[in-house]
Structure formats: C-alpha cells, structure tokens
Design a protein around this motif. Sequence first.
Motif, mmCIF file in Angstrom:
data_model
loop_
_atom_site.group_PDB
_atom_site.id
_atom_site.type_symbol
_atom_site.label_atom_id
_atom_site.label_comp_id
_atom_site.label_asym_id
_atom_site.label_seq_id
_atom_site.Cartn_x
_atom_site.Cartn_y
_atom_site.Cartn_z
ATOM 1 N N TYR A 148 1.292 1.137 6.659
ATOM 2 C CA TYR A 148 1.246 1.324 5.213
ATOM 3 C C TYR A 148 0.063 2.214 4.825
ATOM 4 N N ILE A 149 -1.098 1.928 5.388
ATOM 5 C CA ILE A 149 -2.307 2.655 5.005
ATOM 6 C C ILE A 149 -2.264 4.104 5.474
ATOM 7 N N THR A 150 -1.823 4.327 6.701
ATOM 8 C CA THR A 150 -1.871 5.686 7.255
ATOM 9 C C THR A 150 -0.659 6.539 6.895
ATOM 10 N N GLN A 151 0.503 5.910 6.653
ATOM 11 C CA GLN A 151 1.716 6.683 6.410
ATOM 12 C C GLN A 151 2.166 6.646 4.952
ATOM 13 N N ASN A 152 2.150 5.470 4.339
ATOM 14 C CA ASN A 152 2.645 5.371 2.964
ATOM 15 C C ASN A 152 1.668 5.938 1.950
ATOM 16 N N VAL B 89 -3.836 7.647 3.970
ATOM 17 C CA VAL B 89 -5.290 7.545 4.126
ATOM 18 C C VAL B 89 -5.671 8.069 5.506
ATOM 19 N N PRO B 90 -6.643 8.988 5.615
ATOM 20 C CA PRO B 90 -7.035 9.493 6.940
ATOM 21 C C PRO B 90 -7.650 8.383 7.794
ATOM 22 N N MET B 91 -7.563 8.551 9.096
ATOM 23 C CA MET B 91 -8.068 7.534 10.020
ATOM 24 C C MET B 91 -9.545 7.244 9.786
ATOM 25 N N SER B 92 -10.293 8.246 9.326
ATOM 26 C CA SER B 92 -11.725 8.048 9.096
ATOM 27 C C SER B 92 -11.989 7.031 7.983
ATOM 28 N N LEU C 276 -10.246 0.624 3.873
ATOM 29 C CA LEU C 276 -9.130 -0.150 3.327
ATOM 30 C C LEU C 276 -8.961 -1.475 4.072
ATOM 31 N N SER C 277 -9.148 -1.447 5.389
ATOM 32 C CA SER C 277 -8.984 -2.662 6.190
ATOM 33 C C SER C 277 -10.053 -3.700 5.873
ATOM 34 N N ALA C 278 -11.231 -3.236 5.445
ATOM 35 C CA ALA C 278 -12.333 -4.162 5.163
ATOM 36 C C ALA C 278 -12.214 -4.815 3.791
ATOM 37 N N ALA C 279 -11.316 -4.313 2.934
ATOM 38 C CA ALA C 279 -11.217 -4.859 1.577
ATOM 39 C C ALA C 279 -10.856 -6.343 1.553
ATOM 40 N N ALA D 95 10.821 1.050 4.948
ATOM 41 C CA ALA D 95 10.847 -0.207 5.693
ATOM 42 C C ALA D 95 9.530 -0.956 5.575
ATOM 43 N N THR D 96 8.422 -0.229 5.600
ATOM 44 C CA THR D 96 7.102 -0.873 5.498
ATOM 45 C C THR D 96 6.955 -1.581 4.165
#
Length: 436
Positions: A268-272, A275-278, A283-286, A409-410
């Motif tokens: 979701y974060i990288t494709q939808n 958001v760049p990998m950097s 986002l994961s820490a939120a 799908a995500t």
Amino acid sequence: MFPRFSKRLLSGPKLALLINRNYTLLWLGGAISLIGDTLFTMTLILWVGTLLQNQSAAPLAVSGVALAAALPALLIGPFAGVFVDRWPKLRTMRLMDALRAVLVCSLLPISEPLPLPLAVKLTIIYLVVAAVSALSQFFTPATKAILKEVVPEEQLTRASALIVGAVTFGWALGPSCAGIFYVSLGAGWAIALNVASFACSWVLIGRMRVSAAESRASAQPTSLWHVLTELREGLRFIQGQLQLRTILLTQSLFSFGWGIVSVMAFFYITQNIHVPMSLFGLLSAAPPVGGILGALLVGRAAAKVGATSVYARAFLFAGVMIVVSTVPNQVIIDLVGFTLIGIATMQAEALVGSLVLFATPEQMVGRVFSTLGTVTALSSLLATFLSGYLSSTLLQGVVIHLPTGELNATNLLLIGAGVLIFAGGLHASRQFRKRQ
C-alpha cells in the motif's frame, strides 16, 4: 555490574519506580530483553535475505524465520500454560532467560564466514529461532501471571499499559536501527546484544522479591493425562466466562485483521500512495508512535468511562479509521490515520492483560494467557497466508473505480481488515453490555 546497577536504581528517589520495586525490575528486564529481541529478529531477516541475495528462494527463506517463530506458539503454547500455572513464576522466567541466552549464543559461530553449506546455516537458524520461541511460550505467560503477585489490583491497568508501551517502543526502535547496524557491524553484534539482554533480564528478575507461596512449585503429578486434564479445565473455564470468551473472539478478529494490514502495508505504502523507499520508515513508524501515546492515555480513559468501554470503542474506531485512511490513497490522510489507528489499537491491547487478570483466578492465569496467545497467533498466521494468496491470485488485477479514485486488491484487503476489526469491537461492545 548488573546487581550494583539495580541496587543503585532502587535506592534512588521513589519517582524512579514504576508502581513499586518488584514491578520496576520486571518492567526493566522485559523492556531490555524486548529491545534485544526486536533488533535480533530484524537482523535475522536481513541476514537470511543477504545469504540468498538475488535468488528466487529468498522470500521463502525469509518467511521461514517467521514460520519457525510461529509454530511453537501453535504447538506448545496451550500446554505451556499448564506448567506455568504449576511452576514458580520467577524461577520459570529466569530459567527461560538462561536457556534462551545459550541458544542465541550458539548462532555466533555461523555469523562468521565459515565454509558451511547454505542449507546447514539456514537449518541452524530456523532451529534456534523455533527453540527460542518455544521457551518464550513459558516466559511470556509467567510474566503476565506474576503481575497479580507484584501489582495491586487497582494498578493492573496502568501496569499493563506500561508493558504495552515498552513493547510498542521496542518494535518502533528495532526495525529502524537493525538495518543501519547490520550494514555497518554485521549479524554478530545483534546476536551478542540479544544474549546480553537475556542476561540483564535474568539478573533484574532475580532481584525481585515475591511471597513464599509463589516460590513453591506444585506437588501434583505431571503425567500427560494430568496435563491434558488441566488444559481441558482451562478451556472450560474460558468457555464459562463471558468476559474471557468475548476477549478471545475479539482478539482473534483483531489479530486476523491486523495480520492482513501487516502484510499489505508495504504494498500500500510503496505502490498505492507511491512513497519512496527512503520514506517508508516514516509511514511505518506512525502506528508505533501513536501506540506509545495510546498506552500513556489509556489509564485516564479507562478510569473515566470504564476499561471494557475503552476496549470495545478502540476497536470500533480503529476499524473505521483503517477503511477511511486507505480508500482515498492520500499520503497526508494516511499519516494521520495510521497514527490514530496506533493510538486506538494500543489502547485496546494495553487493556487486554488487566481485563484477563480481573476475570481469572491465580491458578488459571497461565492457561488463559497461553490459550489467548495460541488463538491470536493462529489467526495472524492464517491472515498472513490468505492475504498473500488472495492478492496474488483471485484479486490480482481487480480494480474498482470510485469518485475518490481506484481501489485495487491491496485496498480491498485493507478494507476487509478494517471491517473485521470493527466487527470485533462491535461484538465486544454488545457482550460487555450484557453484564451490566
């Protein structure tokens, strides 16, 4: 070194204590051990991924680490609770710490570039992870069971919240530090650090003082028949308690929903939302950051409206927020939404321990917590498999057009996760109202 440190801590101002002396030692030992565990787990994943770099089997090998950790929870967890109820809690915890330290230490030789076949290295890693997880099935229920011994009943909610806050902090810190340290220092540092964390926990728990009754082991026979009989007694007890039945089903629905979220979050974060990998870590820490805040606020909320109300409402809110956050595919909405989801879910998780302890007599605590852990682990494992399968097969290529944008799908799986968590909160709200 460690005994001197604990003496200095406990001779300091009373403000340094969390609730009381025994709980402070228990919390510190658990927090230090948890940070070591999270760094170790993330480093193992990176290590295994590096060993199979650019090979098609790499994802399967990495998932093997999670599978090796999950299987003991399913196979050993329920039986471990029987022994936790029989054995002295402090001795059990210290023995598990010592054994886990020895097992983790056995990985140090293969962390060096030895001429061993890759299959041998992976087998050793999986066996050690599985063995450590098996020992944790005894350690974790013992830690929760002893809370009734070291914390006054009116402080159980706060005690559980502080533990959940430490867990959330550990899982926020571990992934962010593991990658940096692994690249610069290698796998050996995480192994050594985890061994040291178990040793520190062993020392701190040894400084605790509990009643003489708790320190005596059960003299009852330990044949397989007696173990199975006591396990059935524990299951019947849960079935006969409305509060425990409600928590068990609600936590199962939450674990299933959250398992889907955990699998699909990366995509979701990288494709939808692209958001760049950097910035993936931000986002994961939120949710963990929100979780720390939720754990700090839960005591006041529970005192104001009641623990069961906060527990049910937190899941209702989290379920709605998962749907609201993931439908628009907007970064800012997601950042706020993920933080609010973290606050809500951690408030609910912080209350589980105290709600179980309030409803469970001391002689049943180990079995109840072990059963809860086994059921939630199974739910999470099923969610992990099904979400990956559905997104790769039945839902692959599915796109629904809405005025707010497209749902793939995500999105659909995340919406399903939110609905499941909301259903858990709705079930808890209805069942708890029956007691009033």
